[in-house]
Design a protein around this motif. Structure first.
Motif, PDB file in Angstrom:
ATOM      1  N   UNK A 157      18.681  15.819 -60.617  1.00 42.38           N
ATOM      2  CA  UNK A 157      19.998  15.271 -60.966  1.00 42.38           C
ATOM      3  C   UNK A 157      21.095  16.311 -60.771  1.00 42.38           C
ATOM      4  N   UNK A 158      20.827  17.536 -61.164  1.00 37.14           N
ATOM      5  CA  UNK A 158      21.836  18.586 -60.971  1.00 37.14           C
ATOM      6  C   UNK A 158      22.119  18.805 -59.490  1.00 37.14           C
ATOM      7  N   UNK A 159      21.097  18.777 -58.676  1.00 36.90           N
ATOM      8  CA  UNK A 159      21.288  18.988 -57.238  1.00 36.90           C
ATOM      9  C   UNK A 159      22.046  17.829 -56.595  1.00 36.90           C
ATOM     10  N   UNK A 160      21.760  16.594 -57.004  1.00 32.11           N
ATOM     11  CA  UNK A 160      22.472  15.459 -56.402  1.00 32.11           C
ATOM     12  C   UNK A 160      23.930  15.440 -56.848  1.00 32.11           C
ATOM     13  N   UNK A 161      24.196  15.884 -58.076  1.00 29.80           N
ATOM     14  CA  UNK A 161      25.591  15.972 -58.528  1.00 29.80           C
ATOM     15  C   UNK A 161      26.358  17.008 -57.703  1.00 29.80           C
ATOM     16  N   UNK A 162      25.731  18.138 -57.432  1.00 30.17           N
ATOM     17  CA  UNK A 162      26.370  19.150 -56.588  1.00 30.17           C
ATOM     18  C   UNK A 162      26.593  18.620 -55.180  1.00 30.17           C
ATOM     19  N   UNK A 163      25.644  17.856 -54.688  1.00 29.21           N
ATOM     20  CA  UNK A 163      25.788  17.297 -53.338  1.00 29.21           C
ATOM     21  C   UNK A 163      26.941  16.296 -53.277  1.00 29.21           C
ATOM     22  N   UNK A 164      27.046  15.417 -54.270  1.00 31.70           N
ATOM     23  CA  UNK A 164      28.131  14.422 -54.256  1.00 31.70           C
ATOM     24  C   UNK A 164      29.493  15.099 -54.379  1.00 31.70           C
ATOM     25  N   UNK A 165      29.572  16.162 -55.168  1.00 31.84           N
ATOM     26  CA  UNK A 165      30.843  16.889 -55.289  1.00 31.84           C
ATOM     27  C   UNK A 165      31.236  17.520 -53.954  1.00 31.84           C
ATOM     28  N   UNK A 166      30.246  18.090 -53.278  1.00 32.27           N
ATOM     29  CA  UNK A 166      30.529  18.725 -51.992  1.00 32.27           C
ATOM     30  C   UNK A 166      30.911  17.690 -50.943  1.00 32.27           C
ATOM     31  N   UNK A 167      30.239  16.558 -50.925  1.00 32.55           N
ATOM     32  CA  UNK A 167      30.551  15.504 -49.959  1.00 32.55           C
ATOM     33  C   UNK A 167      31.948  14.922 -50.194  1.00 32.55           C
ATOM     34  N   UNK A 168      32.357  14.880 -51.454  1.00 34.24           N
ATOM     35  CA  UNK A 168      33.717  14.416 -51.748  1.00 34.24           C
ATOM     36  C   UNK A 168      34.753  15.439 -51.290  1.00 34.24           C
ATOM     37  N   UNK A 169      34.473  16.718 -51.480  1.00 35.41           N
ATOM     38  CA  UNK A 169      35.400  17.764 -51.035  1.00 35.41           C
ATOM     39  C   UNK A 169      35.619  17.701 -49.529  1.00 35.41           C
ATOM     40  N   UNK A 170      34.580  17.388 -48.793  1.00 33.92           N
ATOM     41  CA  UNK A 170      34.682  17.330 -47.336  1.00 33.92           C
ATOM     42  C   UNK A 170      35.255  16.014 -46.833  1.00 33.92           C
ATOM     43  N   UNK A 171      35.466  15.053 -47.709  1.00 36.27           N
ATOM     44  CA  UNK A 171      36.027  13.767 -47.303  1.00 36.27           C
ATOM     45  C   UNK A 171      35.031  12.848 -46.643  1.00 36.27           C
TER      46      UNK A 171
END
Length: 291
Positions: A60-74
């Protein structure tokens, strides 16, 4: 429209500049959003993080980090409270091919906009704007006399007007952002269906200023008594000037009159200034010698 049993992804996705900035976990999480059986043909769906983490084989922690990064990149939008994800550019990558698919998407977006919350509704609004622009962009390959054109116009014109009536400037801003960089033909076609878009674009352009705007002089506090005194002095000065001018003109006229009188008196022989030589001149030695 029901959930998908297959996914169509352009091979050019591997060359995406945004995706190439992701690590392996982020890329795989992004591909799972495309391939998930929970996804749909709108590119926006409910994707709880535990299920997303299971599909991507992440914690869960890793997927949250991934979603945050994907949002930053648009690459995605994600509403954490509702756990709804929207894949940005989903319709740009694979635009609907005919008016029948467009009609199905319009129906799904209308229902989603009515049911979604504030964050989900804003995401759906941007997704609807993307779908409209991508559909018009893809329709540029149709023949000009194709019957699909009339179906597209009859479908999107009331759809965009309804979105504008319900969401106002938010929809106009989303539509304007999507039309940028898509060519004049797409902009003209959407403008014919939704004239408000072109009106807002014209009003946003400042009018050129050919000349500097005139400005008023700064306010100056003037004493009233001082102003009245200056006015009286100016008046007296004007009167003195008028009197001097009158005397100058009078003397000039008198001088001209006297000179004329003297000339007239001499010409008539009645004055003290006779015409011809005087008697002394006539009796001089010079005059007698000439004889």
């Amino acid at each position: 429209m029901s959930s998908r049993t297959f996914a169509q992804i352009n091979c050019s996705l591997l060359g995406s500049k945004k995706l190439r900035q992701c690590n392996h976990q982020e890329k795989w999480a992004y591909l799972c959003a495309h391939l998930s059986p929970l996804s749909n043909f709108r590119g926006q769906f409910s994707y709880p993080l535990p299920l997303w983490a299971r599909d991507a084989d992440l914690t869960l922690d890793e997927i949250e980090e991934c979603t945050n990064r994907l949002q930053e990149l648009g690459l995605i939008e994600f509403a954490p409270d509702e756990e709804v994800v929207r894949i940005i550019g989903f319709h740009r990558q694979r635009p609907p091919k005919n008016a029948s698919i467009m009609a199905s998407l319009v129906s799904d977006f209308v229902g989603d906009l009515l049911e979604g919350g504030s964050d989900v509704g804003a995401m759906s609004l941007r997704g609807a704007a993307e779908m409209v622009v991508a559909s018009v962009q893809g329709a540029q390959s149709w023949k000009p006399d194709s019957q699909e054109w009339s179906k597209l116009r009859d479908l999107f014109k009331p759809f965009m007007n309804r979105l504008w009536q319900e969401h106002g400037d938010a929809f106009v801003a989303a539509l304007k952002a999507e039309t940028q960089g898509n060519g004049k033909a797409v902009e003209k076609e959407i403008g014919s269906l939704f004239p408000i878009l072109l009106e807002t674009q014209r009003s946003a352009i400042p009018a050129p200023c050919q000349h500097n705007a005139p400005t008023m002089a700064a306010y100056k506090d003037v004493d009233v008594d001082e102003t009245r005194l200056r006015r009286d002095l100016d008046k007296d000065g004007d009167e003195e000037k008028d009197g001097a001018n009158f005397r100058r003109e009078t003397l000039s006229a008198e001088s001209r009159t006297e000179t004329g009188d003297l000339l007239r008196m001499g010409a008539s022989g009645n004055g003290s200034i006779p015409l011809g030589p005087r008697e002394e001149t006539k009796r001089s030695a010079l005059a007698n010698g000439g004889r």
